[in-house]
Design a protein around this motif. Sequence first.
Motif, short mmCIF file in Angstrom:
data_model
loop_
_atom_site.label_atom_id
_atom_site.label_comp_id
_atom_site.label_asym_id
_atom_site.label_seq_id
_atom_site.Cartn_x
_atom_site.Cartn_y
_atom_site.Cartn_z
N LEU A 26 45.95 39.96 42.03
CA LEU A 26 44.75 39.93 41.21
C LEU A 26 43.54 40.51 41.93
CD1 LEU A 26 43.26 39.09 38.65
CD2 LEU A 26 42.97 36.81 39.63
N ASN A 27 43.33 40.11 43.18
CA ASN A 27 42.17 40.61 43.93
C ASN A 27 42.24 42.12 44.11
OD1 ASN A 27 40.99 38.09 44.19
ND2 ASN A 27 42.01 37.65 46.13
N GLU A 28 43.44 42.64 44.29
CA GLU A 28 43.58 44.09 44.45
C GLU A 28 43.22 44.81 43.16
OE1 GLU A 28 47.05 45.29 47.31
OE2 GLU A 28 47.77 43.70 45.99
N VAL A 29 43.58 44.20 42.02
CA VAL A 29 43.25 44.82 40.73
C VAL A 29 41.75 44.77 40.48
CG1 VAL A 29 43.57 44.68 38.24
CG2 VAL A 29 45.51 44.28 39.77
N LEU A 30 41.14 43.60 40.74
CA LEU A 30 39.71 43.45 40.47
C LEU A 30 38.86 44.33 41.37
CD1 LEU A 30 39.52 39.57 39.99
CD2 LEU A 30 39.61 41.33 38.21
N ASN A 31 39.31 44.53 42.59
CA ASN A 31 38.50 45.29 43.55
C ASN A 31 38.99 46.72 43.77
OD1 ASN A 31 36.91 42.96 44.13
ND2 ASN A 31 38.51 42.22 45.51
N GLY A 32 40.03 47.11 43.04
CA GLY A 32 40.60 48.43 43.29
C GLY A 32 40.83 49.24 42.03
N THR A 33 39.91 49.18 41.08
CA THR A 33 40.10 49.92 39.83
C THR A 33 40.12 51.43 40.05
OG1 THR A 33 37.70 49.77 39.46
CG2 THR A 33 39.09 48.09 38.42
N GLN A 34 39.32 51.90 41.01
CA GLN A 34 39.32 53.35 41.27
C GLN A 34 40.68 53.81 41.79
OE1 GLN A 34 36.97 55.51 40.53
NE2 GLN A 34 35.67 53.89 39.68
N GLU A 35 41.27 53.01 42.64
CA GLU A 35 42.59 53.36 43.16
C GLU A 35 43.64 53.34 42.05
OE1 GLU A 35 45.21 54.69 45.95
OE2 GLU A 35 43.04 54.41 46.16
N ILE A 36 43.53 52.37 41.15
CA ILE A 36 44.46 52.30 40.01
C ILE A 36 44.28 53.52 39.11
CG2 ILE A 36 45.07 50.98 37.96
CD1 ILE A 36 44.27 48.45 39.47
#
Length: 307
Positions: free
Chosen positions: A126-136
Motif C-alpha cells: 500500500l505505501n508503495e502505491v500511495l507514494n509511487g504513482t509516478q513509477e506506476i
Amino acid sequence: MGKWILIGIIVILVILVLLLTVKIVNQPNKGVVVTLGRFDGILEPGIHVIKPFISHIITVGTAQTPVDLNQQVVITKDNAEISVKISLKYHVTNIEDFTFKNEDSVRSMIQDTRAALRGIIGNKELNEVLNGTQEINKELFKEISSVTAGYGLNVDRINIDSVNPSADIQASMNKLLQATRERDAAIASAEGRARSVTLENQANNQALLETNQANNQALVNTATAKATALKTTTDAQVYQTQQLNIVLTDAGHNYFVQQNIDAFRDLAKSPANTVVLPNATADSMGQLPAIGNLLTLDQAKTKTTKE
C-alpha cells in the motif's frame, strides 16, 4: 404527365448516385474505403469519388483522443483494498489495423489497461502505491504501449488520477497520521527545549568566561600598576643613594673631621668637665691646625703651673 414523372425519377437517381459516389472526409479524420466487404484503400481529408452502391467509407479519427476510465478496485500485495481512477490519451497509428484487426480497439485497450494496472499494483504494498504513482505510471505505460501496438493505435500518456484506500484503511491511516503528528510535535517540543537549554548554557558560559577574563585583566592591571609604582620607588631610592654617594665622595675626609669638630665644640660648651673621645678621633682632630694650637696652649699652661 408521364414525361415529367420520368424526368423526376431520373433526377432522383442522379442525386442518389451523386450522394453515393461523392464523399467528403473531414480533417483530422481519414476514410477507409470498403468495396464489396473488403478493404479498398484509405482516403485523406477532402472530396473523393467512390464506386456507388458497392463501396462505402468508414470514418476513423486520427487526432489524439482522451479517455477517462472508471474507478476500479484493486488489491495490493499486503491485501489492502484501494480504488484507483486513471486516464489516458491515444491516437490511431494504423488505420487498417485499427479498423479490421480488432472489433473494438479502444475497448480492448481499456481492458488491457485495467488488467495491467491490477497486475502492477498487486505486486506492490500500500505505501508503495500511495507514494509511487509516478513509477506506476511509467510501468503501466511501458506495458500498454507494447500491447496496443497490435490494435493500430498508440497510447501517448497514462496518468493515475486518484488512489483512495477503503474506509477501514483510511481510518487506520488517519489514526497513524495523527499519532505521527503527535510524535513529531513531541519531538519538536523536546528538541526546542533542549536547544533552549543549550543556548542558555552557552550564554551563561560565555558570560562567566567574559567575567573571568575581565577579573583576570583587572588583576593584571593592578599587578602591573603596583609593579610600576614599586619600580618607580626603587628607581628613586637608587637615584637618591647614587646622589648621596656622589656628594660623599666629593666631600672627602675633611668633611667627617669637620663633623667631629662641630660635635666636640657642642660638647665643650656643655657643663661637663671631661670629654671622652676615641683615640682615632682624637688623633684625627690633632691633625687640624686649630686643634693643634689648642692642645699646645693647654700643655704650656700645664707646665707653667707646675713650676
